[in-house]
Design a protein around this motif. Structure first.
Motif, PDB file in Angstrom:
ATOM      1  N   VAL A  47      -8.216   1.691   2.059  1.00 29.89           N
ATOM      2  CA  VAL A  47      -8.037   0.196   1.649  1.00 29.89           C
ATOM      3  C   VAL A  47      -6.585  -0.001   2.121  1.00 29.89           C
ATOM      4  O   VAL A  47      -5.712   0.276   1.861  1.00 29.89           O
ATOM      5  CB  VAL A  47      -8.395   0.200   0.185  1.00 29.89           C
ATOM      6  CG1 VAL A  47      -8.098  -1.287  -0.553  1.00 29.89           C
ATOM      7  CG2 VAL A  47      -9.942   0.796  -0.275  1.00 29.89           C
ATOM      8  N   PRO A  48      -6.889  -1.471   2.669  1.00 31.53           N
ATOM      9  CA  PRO A  48      -5.204  -2.063   2.956  1.00 31.53           C
ATOM     10  C   PRO A  48      -4.886  -2.994   2.061  1.00 31.53           C
ATOM     11  O   PRO A  48      -5.568  -3.299   1.041  1.00 31.53           O
ATOM     12  CB  PRO A  48      -5.545  -2.737   4.323  1.00 31.53           C
ATOM     13  CG  PRO A  48      -7.078  -3.324   3.901  1.00 31.53           C
ATOM     14  CD  PRO A  48      -7.711  -2.383   3.252  1.00 31.53           C
ATOM     15  N   VAL A  49      -3.680  -3.216   1.797  1.00 31.13           N
ATOM     16  CA  VAL A  49      -2.963  -4.301   0.870  1.00 31.13           C
ATOM     17  C   VAL A  49      -3.499  -5.763   1.615  1.00 31.13           C
ATOM     18  O   VAL A  49      -3.510  -5.981   2.614  1.00 31.13           O
ATOM     19  CB  VAL A  49      -1.285  -4.338   1.158  1.00 31.13           C
ATOM     20  CG1 VAL A  49      -0.762  -5.441   0.255  1.00 31.13           C
ATOM     21  CG2 VAL A  49      -0.993  -2.895   0.755  1.00 31.13           C
ATOM     22  N   ILE A  50      -4.285  -6.498   0.588  1.00 38.16           N
ATOM     23  CA  ILE A  50      -4.852  -7.514   0.908  1.00 38.16           C
ATOM     24  C   ILE A  50      -4.763  -8.538  -0.041  1.00 38.16           C
ATOM     25  O   ILE A  50      -4.538  -8.266  -1.283  1.00 38.16           O
ATOM     26  CB  ILE A  50      -6.317  -7.534   1.037  1.00 38.16           C
ATOM     27  CG1 ILE A  50      -6.815  -8.862   1.694  1.00 38.16           C
ATOM     28  CG2 ILE A  50      -7.116  -7.021   0.025  1.00 38.16           C
ATOM     29  CD1 ILE A  50      -8.429  -8.443   2.450  1.00 38.16           C
ATOM     30  N   THR A  51      -4.148  -9.593   0.348  1.00 37.46           N
ATOM     31  CA  THR A  51      -3.942 -11.146  -0.509  1.00 37.46           C
ATOM     32  C   THR A  51      -5.258 -11.926  -0.878  1.00 37.46           C
ATOM     33  O   THR A  51      -6.566 -11.574  -0.005  1.00 37.46           O
ATOM     34  CB  THR A  51      -2.778 -11.803   0.363  1.00 37.46           C
ATOM     35  OG1 THR A  51      -3.413 -12.440   1.374  1.00 37.46           O
ATOM     36  CG2 THR A  51      -1.656 -11.292   0.519  1.00 37.46           C
ATOM     37  N   HIS A  63      -2.814  -1.425   7.938  1.00 39.73           N
ATOM     38  CA  HIS A  63      -1.963  -1.321   6.670  1.00 39.73           C
ATOM     39  C   HIS A  63      -2.279  -2.516   5.586  1.00 39.73           C
ATOM     40  O   HIS A  63      -2.238  -2.447   4.494  1.00 39.73           O
ATOM     41  CB  HIS A  63      -0.475  -1.067   6.763  1.00 39.73           C
ATOM     42  CG  HIS A  63      -0.259   0.221   7.480  1.00 39.73           C
ATOM     43  ND1 HIS A  63       0.266   0.050   8.790  1.00 39.73           N
ATOM     44  CD2 HIS A  63      -0.506   1.449   7.160  1.00 39.73           C
ATOM     45  CE1 HIS A  63       0.460   1.491   9.122  1.00 39.73           C
ATOM     46  NE2 HIS A  63       0.137   2.257   8.201  1.00 39.73           N
ATOM     47  N   GLY A  64      -2.514  -3.659   6.282  1.00 44.37           N
ATOM     48  CA  GLY A  64      -2.409  -4.778   5.357  1.00 44.37           C
ATOM     49  C   GLY A  64      -3.305  -6.014   6.178  1.00 44.37           C
ATOM     50  O   GLY A  64      -3.350  -6.184   7.328  1.00 44.37           O
ATOM     51  N   ILE A  65      -3.808  -6.808   5.090  1.00 45.81           N
ATOM     52  CA  ILE A  65      -4.649  -7.868   5.716  1.00 45.81           C
ATOM     53  C   ILE A  65      -4.020  -9.262   4.875  1.00 45.81           C
ATOM     54  O   ILE A  65      -4.158  -9.164   3.663  1.00 45.81           O
ATOM     55  CB  ILE A  65      -5.972  -7.909   5.545  1.00 45.81           C
ATOM     56  CG1 ILE A  65      -6.529  -6.736   6.180  1.00 45.81           C
ATOM     57  CG2 ILE A  65      -6.764  -9.135   5.862  1.00 45.81           C
ATOM     58  CD1 ILE A  65      -8.169  -6.367   6.046  1.00 45.81           C
ATOM     59  N   LEU A  66      -3.703 -10.297   5.618  1.00 41.57           N
ATOM     60  CA  LEU A  66      -3.235 -11.718   4.952  1.00 41.57           C
ATOM     61  C   LEU A  66      -5.010 -12.371   4.941  1.00 41.57           C
ATOM     62  O   LEU A  66      -5.209 -12.732   5.962  1.00 41.57           O
ATOM     63  CB  LEU A  66      -2.410 -12.447   5.676  1.00 41.57           C
ATOM     64  CG  LEU A  66      -2.400 -13.898   5.246  1.00 41.57           C
ATOM     65  CD1 LEU A  66      -1.457 -13.808   4.177  1.00 41.57           C
ATOM     66  CD2 LEU A  66      -1.644 -14.837   6.466  1.00 41.57           C
ATOM     67  N   TRP A 118       4.548  -1.664   9.862  1.00 37.56           N
ATOM     68  CA  TRP A 118       2.875  -1.782   9.405  1.00 37.56           C
ATOM     69  C   TRP A 118       2.123  -2.449  10.162  1.00 37.56           C
ATOM     70  O   TRP A 118       2.572  -3.470  10.785  1.00 37.56           O
ATOM     71  CB  TRP A 118       3.062  -2.188   7.985  1.00 37.56           C
ATOM     72  CG  TRP A 118       3.891  -1.741   6.908  1.00 37.56           C
ATOM     73  CD1 TRP A 118       3.698  -0.346   6.250  1.00 37.56           C
ATOM     74  CD2 TRP A 118       4.898  -2.236   6.170  1.00 37.56           C
ATOM     75  NE1 TRP A 118       4.486  -0.059   5.380  1.00 37.56           N
ATOM     76  CE2 TRP A 118       5.472  -1.298   5.143  1.00 37.56           C
ATOM     77  CE3 TRP A 118       5.445  -3.363   6.027  1.00 37.56           C
ATOM     78  CZ2 TRP A 118       6.447  -1.335   4.330  1.00 37.56           C
ATOM     79  CZ3 TRP A 118       6.854  -3.592   5.350  1.00 37.56           C
ATOM     80  CH2 TRP A 118       7.066  -2.602   4.267  1.00 37.56           C
ATOM     81  N   ASN A 119       1.012  -1.924  10.214  1.00 36.11           N
ATOM     82  CA  ASN A 119      -0.061  -2.867  11.001  1.00 36.11           C
ATOM     83  C   ASN A 119      -0.833  -3.827  10.244  1.00 36.11           C
ATOM     84  O   ASN A 119      -1.420  -3.253   9.156  1.00 36.11           O
ATOM     85  CB  ASN A 119      -1.221  -1.970  11.889  1.00 36.11           C
ATOM     86  CG  ASN A 119      -0.596  -1.081  12.885  1.00 36.11           C
ATOM     87  OD1 ASN A 119       0.521  -1.188  13.567  1.00 36.11           O
ATOM     88  ND2 ASN A 119      -1.193   0.458  12.924  1.00 36.11           N
ATOM     89  N   ILE A 120      -0.935  -4.959  10.722  1.00 37.56           N
ATOM     90  CA  ILE A 120      -1.799  -6.051   9.571  1.00 37.56           C
ATOM     91  C   ILE A 120      -2.632  -6.800  10.827  1.00 37.56           C
ATOM     92  O   ILE A 120      -2.478  -6.801  11.810  1.00 37.56           O
ATOM     93  CB  ILE A 120      -0.603  -6.799   9.064  1.00 37.56           C
ATOM     94  CG1 ILE A 120       0.030  -7.795  10.033  1.00 37.56           C
ATOM     95  CG2 ILE A 120       0.173  -6.062   8.135  1.00 37.56           C
ATOM     96  CD1 ILE A 120       0.749  -9.029   9.537  1.00 37.56           C
ATOM     97  N   GLU A 121      -3.547  -7.508   9.880  1.00 36.42           N
ATOM     98  CA  GLU A 121      -4.382  -8.420  10.435  1.00 36.42           C
ATOM     99  C   GLU A 121      -4.406  -9.820   9.713  1.00 36.42           C
ATOM    100  O   GLU A 121      -4.108  -9.675   8.492  1.00 36.42           O
ATOM    101  CB  GLU A 121      -5.792  -7.929  10.837  1.00 36.42           C
ATOM    102  CG  GLU A 121      -6.119  -6.739  11.580  1.00 36.42           C
ATOM    103  CD  GLU A 121      -5.679  -7.136  13.039  1.00 36.42           C
ATOM    104  OE1 GLU A 121      -5.672  -8.444  13.493  1.00 36.42           O
ATOM    105  OE2 GLU A 121      -5.234  -6.153  13.817  1.00 36.42           O
TER     106      GLU A 121
END
Length: 365
Positions: A270-274, A246-249, A171-174
């Motif tokens: 829309v990414p998975v985001i916390t 895919h996701g953002i912290l 997965w790609n994240i930022e």
């Protein structure tokens, strides 16, 4: 649902009780000896809060005013919306008023050494609230939720959300960090990276921008505009060629919403985001299946615990502590409360009884 709520509350209470019975934590032995003097029931209690950047700070103002008055104290509760210099001046004024205790939610925990030294010299007790006061020996107690554990929960939620919503990896994240002048921001990031870095190392996760240090991802002042501008730049520079995000912290809800605005503007899925703080808008977003998670740190519990500790000081008794943190100069006696991760699956149960969030949950029951 009620059983799950009861289990969550019981678990949290067990955690608090178990922690309060021990004297060792990440920083080593934690002790806080009372001086036996105490102070009067009608004492002035100063509460210096930072900018009103989240709903929890605004709620804390009312809770401190009401709770301290109910306990018989005279509260002085102020926000430093203009920044560090205003907070320095406010603390100095509290000292002049003869405050017996000064509770500090710092704008910048490293810039108040002169003021808390003066407070201690005047006989006041200094309590760091939510944010650690650093680079000073003049701190009697730190009361907060366990910020490293907040990060651990956020990193774990990001992985869980990716697996649930984005299929198999990689997965790609930022990454987004909090403000560098907030002592909480580093443990948030370090806690999350303790979970995410092994997955970056083994190729499960890729930070496409390459911006993976706290210095690279910090958000000055916790300001949404700053987070959105950075994400706009990242998305334009690294995702315009069709790469998927895919996701953002995100360390809190405000910055999560800012990041989602940037994602929407870029036309990405829309990414998975916390998040963190359980702000109303983000809780609704979670229930609608957009934001994946938040962290619930019940401000009512944090303020109540701080007032309980103030009462101990009033009686000349030792503080209750369950950890000790190194603030760069000394080990600060610490009382940690346990944070709670919230997703769509458990939000109704977790927020049961919360005066702000329970009405929101009623919309989704």
């Amino acid at each position: 649902m009620k059983k799950l709520k009861s289990a969550l509350v019981a678990s949290a209470m067990v955690s608090v009780l178990a922690l309060s019975g021990c004297g060792e934590g990440r920083g080593g032995d934690a002790t806080a000896d009372g001086d036996g003097d105490g102070f009067g029931a009608d004492a002035v209690i100063g509460v210096a809060l930072p900018q009103q950047t989240s709903e929890n700070w605004v709620l804390a103002e009312d809770l401190f005013n009401d709770g301290l008055r109910e306990a018989g104290f005279e509260p002085i509760v102020q926000f430093a919306n203009a920044g560090v210099i205003e907070q320095q001046n406010q603390i100095e004024a509290m000292i002049e008023r003869g405050a017996s205790v000064i509770v500090v939610g710092a704008v910048d925990g490293a810039q108040l050494g002169t003021q808390v030294e003066a407070a201690r010299a005047a006989g006041a007790t200094v309590i760091a609230y939510d944010r650690l006061l650093t680079q000073t020996p003049d701190v009697d107690l730190y009361v907060a939720f366990d910020n490293f554990q907040v990060g651990v929960l956020q990193g774990t939620a990001l992985l869980d959300g990716l697996a649930a919503r984005k299929g198999e990896g990689p997965w790609n994240i930022e990454l987004i960090g909090g403000s560098a002048d907030d002592a909480n921001s580093t443990p948030f990031f370090e806690g999350a990276m303790s979970v995410l870095q092994p997955k970056i190392d083994d190729g499960t996760l890729t930070v496409v921008s390459g911006q993976n240090t706290f210095e690279q991802v910090a958000t000055a002042g916790w300001l949404a505009d700053n987070a959105q501008r950075r994400m706009d730049t990242v998305l334009a520079g690294f995702y315009a060629d069709g790469a998927e995000l895919h996701g953002i912290l995100s360390p809190n809800d405000t910055l999560a919403r800012a990041a989602l605005t940037a994602v929407d503007s870029a036309g990405l899925d829309v990414p998975v985001i916390t998040g963190q703080d359980s702000e109303v808008e983000s809780v609704r977003s979670i229930m609608e299946g957009v934001q994946f998670s938040t962290i619930y740190k019940d401000t009512r519990a944090l303020v109540a615990e701080t007032i309980r500790q103030i009462k101990l000081a009033q009686q000349g008794e030792s503080f209750d502590v369950n950890d000790e943190l190194d603030n760069g100069v000394t080990g600060v006696p610490t009382f940690f409360l346990p944070p709670v991760i919230v997703t769509q699956d458990n939000a109704v149960e977790v927020f049961d009884g919360d005066p702000i969030l329970e009405p929101v949950m009623s919309e989704f029951k």
